[in-house]
Design an enzyme around this catalytic site. Structure first.
Site, mmCIF file in Angstrom:
data_model
loop_
_atom_site.group_PDB
_atom_site.id
_atom_site.type_symbol
_atom_site.label_atom_id
_atom_site.label_comp_id
_atom_site.label_asym_id
_atom_site.label_seq_id
_atom_site.Cartn_x
_atom_site.Cartn_y
_atom_site.Cartn_z
ATOM 1 N N SER A 22 0.937 -1.281 0.061
ATOM 2 C CA SER A 22 -0.006 -0.026 0.119
ATOM 3 C C SER A 22 0.710 1.325 0.107
ATOM 4 O O SER A 22 1.879 1.379 0.873
ATOM 5 C CB SER A 22 -0.807 -0.101 1.270
ATOM 6 O OG SER A 22 -1.478 1.133 1.368
ATOM 7 N N HIS A 45 -1.365 -1.355 -4.099
ATOM 8 C CA HIS A 45 -2.364 -1.172 -3.583
ATOM 9 C C HIS A 45 -2.586 0.508 -3.316
ATOM 10 O O HIS A 45 -1.779 1.230 -2.886
ATOM 11 C CB HIS A 45 -2.483 -1.769 -2.240
ATOM 12 C CG HIS A 45 -3.792 -1.637 -1.522
ATOM 13 N ND1 HIS A 45 -5.045 -2.394 -1.945
ATOM 14 C CD2 HIS A 45 -4.336 -0.964 -0.688
ATOM 15 C CE1 HIS A 45 -5.954 -2.092 -1.019
ATOM 16 N NE2 HIS A 45 -5.513 -1.084 -0.159
ATOM 17 N N ASP A 47 -4.762 3.235 -1.889
ATOM 18 C CA ASP A 47 -5.908 3.622 -0.988
ATOM 19 C C ASP A 47 -6.382 5.154 -1.157
ATOM 20 O O ASP A 47 -5.768 6.029 -0.690
ATOM 21 C CB ASP A 47 -5.318 3.572 0.575
ATOM 22 C CG ASP A 47 -5.116 2.221 0.906
ATOM 23 O OD1 ASP A 47 -6.070 1.448 0.758
ATOM 24 O OD2 ASP A 47 -4.111 1.988 1.522
ATOM 25 N N MET A 49 -8.861 7.807 -0.167
ATOM 26 C CA MET A 49 -9.654 8.375 1.191
ATOM 27 C C MET A 49 -10.243 9.538 0.986
ATOM 28 O O MET A 49 -9.622 10.460 0.549
ATOM 29 C CB MET A 49 -9.104 8.205 2.342
ATOM 30 C CG MET A 49 -8.383 7.021 2.720
ATOM 31 S SD MET A 49 -7.204 6.979 4.253
ATOM 32 C CE MET A 49 -6.623 5.362 4.365
ATOM 33 N N HIS A 78 -8.519 0.732 -3.829
ATOM 34 C CA HIS A 78 -9.517 0.674 -2.654
ATOM 35 C C HIS A 78 -10.172 2.147 -2.425
ATOM 36 O O HIS A 78 -9.322 2.932 -1.678
ATOM 37 C CB HIS A 78 -8.346 -0.054 -1.551
ATOM 38 C CG HIS A 78 -9.117 -0.235 -0.242
ATOM 39 N ND1 HIS A 78 -8.676 -0.403 1.017
ATOM 40 C CD2 HIS A 78 -10.651 -0.015 -0.115
ATOM 41 C CE1 HIS A 78 -9.469 -0.401 2.038
ATOM 42 N NE2 HIS A 78 -10.778 -0.162 1.123
ATOM 43 N N MET A 80 -12.162 4.424 -0.075
ATOM 44 C CA MET A 80 -12.930 4.314 1.048
ATOM 45 C C MET A 80 -13.436 5.787 0.874
ATOM 46 O O MET A 80 -12.866 6.771 1.469
ATOM 47 C CB MET A 80 -11.710 4.358 2.203
ATOM 48 C CG MET A 80 -11.221 3.017 2.406
ATOM 49 S SD MET A 80 -9.539 2.979 3.222
ATOM 50 C CE MET A 80 -8.481 2.959 2.081
ATOM 51 N N MET A 150 -11.482 -6.152 5.363
ATOM 52 C CA MET A 150 -10.628 -5.097 6.369
ATOM 53 C C MET A 150 -10.335 -5.972 7.799
ATOM 54 O O MET A 150 -11.190 -6.208 8.194
ATOM 55 C CB MET A 150 -11.246 -3.658 6.523
ATOM 56 C CG MET A 150 -11.567 -2.990 5.459
ATOM 57 S SD MET A 150 -9.919 -2.352 4.619
ATOM 58 C CE MET A 150 -9.154 -1.743 5.998
ATOM 59 N N GLY A 157 -2.848 3.781 8.165
ATOM 60 C CA GLY A 157 -1.968 2.408 8.094
ATOM 61 C C GLY A 157 -1.307 2.328 9.685
ATOM 62 O O GLY A 157 -1.605 3.285 10.489
ATOM 63 N N ASP A 198 -6.641 -6.718 4.329
ATOM 64 C CA ASP A 198 -5.707 -5.359 4.562
ATOM 65 C C ASP A 198 -6.095 -4.786 5.669
ATOM 66 O O ASP A 198 -7.316 -4.382 6.458
ATOM 67 C CB ASP A 198 -6.799 -4.378 3.170
ATOM 68 C CG ASP A 198 -6.242 -3.067 3.413
ATOM 69 O OD1 ASP A 198 -4.878 -2.713 3.867
ATOM 70 O OD2 ASP A 198 -6.696 -2.063 2.478
ATOM 71 N N GLY A 200 -2.648 -4.422 8.967
ATOM 72 C CA GLY A 200 -2.059 -4.900 10.061
ATOM 73 C C GLY A 200 -1.255 -6.512 9.654
ATOM 74 O O GLY A 200 -0.851 -7.106 10.343
ATOM 75 N N GLY A 220 1.105 -2.137 4.179
ATOM 76 C CA GLY A 220 1.695 -0.880 4.074
ATOM 77 C C GLY A 220 2.848 -0.897 4.933
ATOM 78 O O GLY A 220 4.069 -0.745 4.409
HETATM 79 C C1 DX5 Z 1 -6.276 1.418 5.556
HETATM 80 C C2 DX5 Z 1 -5.885 0.950 4.265
HETATM 81 C C3 DX5 Z 1 -4.775 0.052 4.172
HETATM 82 C C4 DX5 Z 1 -3.440 0.649 4.959
HETATM 83 C C5 DX5 Z 1 -2.590 -0.677 5.417
HETATM 84 O O1 DX5 Z 1 -7.321 1.989 5.903
HETATM 85 O O2 DX5 Z 1 -6.881 0.728 3.707
HETATM 86 O O3 DX5 Z 1 -4.441 -0.365 2.791
HETATM 87 O O4 DX5 Z 1 -2.554 1.318 4.020
HETATM 88 O O5 DX5 Z 1 -1.618 -0.341 6.145
HETATM 89 P P1 DX5 Z 1 -0.885 -1.416 7.299
HETATM 90 O O6 DX5 Z 1 -0.401 -2.484 6.334
HETATM 91 O O7 DX5 Z 1 0.222 -0.564 7.781
HETATM 92 O O8 DX5 Z 1 -1.998 -1.753 7.962
HETATM 93 ZN ZN ZN Z 2 -6.519 -0.451 1.647
#
Ligand code: DX5
Ligand code: ZN
Length: 259
Positions: A22, A45, A47, A49, A78, A80, A150, A157, A198, A200, A220
């Site tokens: 990500s 990936h 993101d 937002m 992705h 959001m 999720m 992240g 996606d 952690g 990420g």
């Molecule tokens: C969170 C995002 C993820 C994020 C993951 O809302 O959708 O894609 O970047 O980050 P990590 O891998 O650090 O949890």
């Molecule tokens: Zn994501």
């Protein structure tokens, strides 16, 4: 669009597990460098937002297009965002477009949007937040090319993996294998609904997600906080493969993953 691959060149040539770094965790002042740094990835990936659907604002279409100019890897978008019916079709030039179930009125609206995205030539994904039940998506799995589960609350992240969402992954794996079979002759994921996770995902958590039946792993901070992002990707892939372990080969979902 450089990221747009024909179906015959996309995931079909690849072998699960697929690792999707990500870029939310990249250094936006050095985005080109940080995209080049993850050349071992399967997908990138992206993101998006909007500061409404999630309490964070990242970037939108122009940045996604800039990322696409920098890489040949498929872009896994992705979204959001609120009102995906309005915005998601703008992303149809990319490899896959995933919107949130919570951002549309109901499952019928989700199916309609997925059909619009497929008709526009991309793969349609639907994402569910940790507390959103999977039942309605399960009942209509053929309508989607991917389900993104999720494993943190979306928005940021670096959060802690929520193992309880793996119950939903197992249900999805079982249903997908019922529909498309556990074995695949041609190594092709096209036509099957992929399961993505996606939030952690790290070298420590990825094997449990793989064991539950995930195909695509977003990471990420585990990639971008590492000294070598490509080494981190290699390690994630290796640990995911260990999760699809030979000892489990006869179990419910795994035969379809030995591709
Ligand atoms: C969170 C995002 C993820 C994020 C993951 O809302 O959708 O894609 O970047 O980050 P990590 O891998 O650090 O949890
Ligand atoms: Zn994501």
């Amino acid at each position: 669009m450089t990221s747009r691959l024909e179906p015959s060149v996309g995931v079909s040539a690849q072998v699960a597990p697929l690792i999707a770094p990500s870029i939310l965790s990249a250094d936006f002042a050095h985005l080109g460098r940080d995209i080049d740094a993850v050349s071992h990835a399967d997908w990138i990936h992206v993101d998006v937002m909007d500061g409404h659907f999630v309490p964070n604002l990242s970037f939108g279409l122009p940045i996604a297009q800039a990322v696409a100019r920098e890489t040949q890897l498929p872009l896994d978008c992705h979204l959001m965002i609120d009102d995906p019916e309005r915005w998601a079709p703008d992303y149809a030039d990319f490899y896959s477009v995933t919107f949130h179930a919570e951002a549309v009125d109901d499952i019928d609206a989700a199916i309609a949007l997925a059909r619009t995205l497929r008709a526009a030539g991309t793969r349609a994904g639907i994402s569910i937040k940790p507390k959103t039940p999977v039942d309605e998506v399960l009942a209509h799995l053929e309508e989607f090319d991917m389900v993104l589960v999720m494993s943190v609350e979306p928005g940021f992240g670096g959060q802690k993996f929520m193992p309880e969402v793996l119950t939903k992954v197992r249900a999805l794996r079982q249903r997908a294998d019922q529909i498309w079979g556990k074995e695949t002759d041609d190594d092709s994921a096209d036509g099957r609904c992929l399961i993505e996770i996606d939030g952690g995902i790290s070298a420590d958590t990825i094997a449990s997600a793989a064991e539950a039946g995930v195909d695509v792993f977003v990471a990420g901070s585990a990639v971008y906080k590492a000294d070598s992002p490509n080494t981190a990707i290699d390690e994630l892939r290796e640990n995911a493969r260990a999760g699809y372990s030979p000892a489990d080969r006869g179990s419910q979902h795994l035969a379809g993953h030995q591709r």
